[in-house]
Write an enzyme that holds these catalytic residues in place. Sequence first.
Site, short mmCIF file in Angstrom:
data_model
loop_
_atom_site.label_atom_id
_atom_site.label_comp_id
_atom_site.label_asym_id
_atom_site.label_seq_id
_atom_site.Cartn_x
_atom_site.Cartn_y
_atom_site.Cartn_z
N SER A 76 125.79 1.18 38.75
CA SER A 76 125.01 1.31 37.53
C SER A 76 125.68 2.30 36.58
CB SER A 76 123.59 1.75 37.93
OG SER A 76 122.67 1.51 36.91
N ASP A 198 120.90 -10.05 36.79
CA ASP A 198 120.73 -8.59 36.73
C ASP A 198 119.97 -8.25 35.45
OD1 ASP A 198 120.95 -5.84 36.37
OD2 ASP A 198 122.93 -5.75 37.34
N HIS A 226 119.68 -5.66 40.42
CA HIS A 226 120.63 -4.66 39.95
C HIS A 226 121.20 -3.81 41.08
CE1 HIS A 226 122.55 -2.10 37.02
NE2 HIS A 226 121.89 -1.03 37.42
#
Lengths: 247, 369
Positions: A76, A198, A226
């Site tokens: 991320s 995602d 995600h």
Amino acid sequence: MMFAHGFGCDQDMWRYVWPAFQDRHRVVLFDHVGAGGADPRAFDRQRHASLRGYAEDVASIVRELDLRDVIFVGHSVSAMIGVLAAAAEPGRFGSLVLIGPSPRYIDDGSYVGGFSAQDIDELLDSMDSNYVGWSGTLAPMIMGNADRPELGEELTRSFCRTDPEMARHFARVTFTSDNRADLAAVRIPSLVLQCSEDPIAPEIVGSFVAERLPRGRFVQLQATGHCPNLSAPEETISAITAFLGET
Amino acid sequence: MAQESAEDLFEHAPCGYLSCSIDGTIIRVNRTFETWTGYDRGELVGRAFRELLTPAGRIYHETHCRPLLTLRGSVREVALDIVCASGARLPALINSTQRLDEAGRPQTVRTTITEATDRRFYERELLRAGRLERDIAVQLQRSLLAGELASSKSLCVDARYHAAQLGMEVGGDWYDVFWLQDEETVGLVVGDVVGHDIAAAAAMGQLRSATRALALTGLPPGRLLDALDAYAVRHDVGRMTTAIYAELHTCTGDMRYAAAGHPPPLLINPDKDPEYLWDGRSAPLHAIGNGSCRSQATTRIETGGTLLLYTDGLIERRRQSLDLGLEHLASEAGEHHALELGPLLTRLVDRMGDNFSDDRCLLGARRLD
């Protein structure tokens, strides 16, 4: 091999992934300031006003442990933190694995990030709502309130602990960042692992990152969401292993 | 006795109830959820739960709830908005648990949705009230510290105050410089009231005024701190406050001072090593009984010399002993003593301490030719 967690959790995010690499690599796990077991006093509003501050933290760990040829695995927002850290300490990083990266979350002209500025403002507001109950229950734990021992137990069992003020700060820094221009400076082999569906870093963003990275590779995972490091650790491990075999 | 069927308990529960597969696809919903959202189950089953959330809610759900569900098996009391068929938002509190199969593998996720319109409104009010309180405290503190510090041709004074970065961002530290009756002597004060809120700021204001008033009665420093202590005890203000009070004769440089539980002043005289003034010490306010006689001491600031008074936030730093903090301050101040007073203070306050959890207050006085 260094694993960096993203916004919302701590190094627990890697618990199903890192053991697969411990035989062949020295594994380094850490919590960003404001998350997990990080010392809250390391937080500095000026230093951590942009992702560069968090990247500088990563670079400090790498220098302190005198690591070379680091395989940096960033999930991320830590994907971009890795990009910045590799630029700050070019000699020490060997390759980057970027899981669900996004160099900019907010749409900008023809660039699609997936969110509007208003969405992000709303996120910051909703975080306030989600932390209203937090400080009330956690403050006594931090101050060592002995007449409610169950709180302490809860704390040790709790995963993904984050300090509300610092989490909110991290959210703002993360979701208002723009690191598109930093991608071209990465000279080391880089893998983009893109999930299906995602909701935070859509496929178009992942391909953008892989294209802008001079030595970028794009791999599409079947995993949805995600956090493939949690939802599909095997697929994540084999994708990383395959990439490391080629580089 | 009236019988309840399990089916009816589910369908008409007083909360929205839905079941999803591990990847978040809705498998089943109850009647209550249909009614609240205005969707019928045909439109809901097969969709991803996150599609019912706002974009902001999706980020929160994906970064906080799903990891927690995987790691802990449940999430509780998450505030999210559900977007209804009409586009209206339903403020909700969400609880989810993972249902495991016999082998312990996660099978489904069960989620209850409780309407939280009033609660959300109340929370907003609370947050707003909290921000307001902080603003008031900051303003109160600023107004209490406002006003010019006494100075003259032969004495330059300046101060720096950096509030802690977290929490209320308002502190109970104070500094003050004022002329005494003879118009040749200044009183210099730095104090530290425990706490970071309106109460701390208000207590600071009381003690600051009391110190000024007492100083004008001509009490010497030790006796002044005794009287300040008696005041603090009588009015129950500023428990465990530490303070330093010094009287400096601006023409001769002679100084009398006394410290109540406060870190020692640092004196940098020209051509000498910086020196901490460890004499004239006694306990913080409230810590000793009535009728005490606090000690005081004397020293001299040479022309060109500088006196630094500060609060402990300046010398405390994580993973570092207080001694090291003192050492650091003395060496920085000694090394850069050639700087003008203002830049010197700026440098010290930037370099020293830990800007996270405590205020840093620094007062400097330099005797000029």
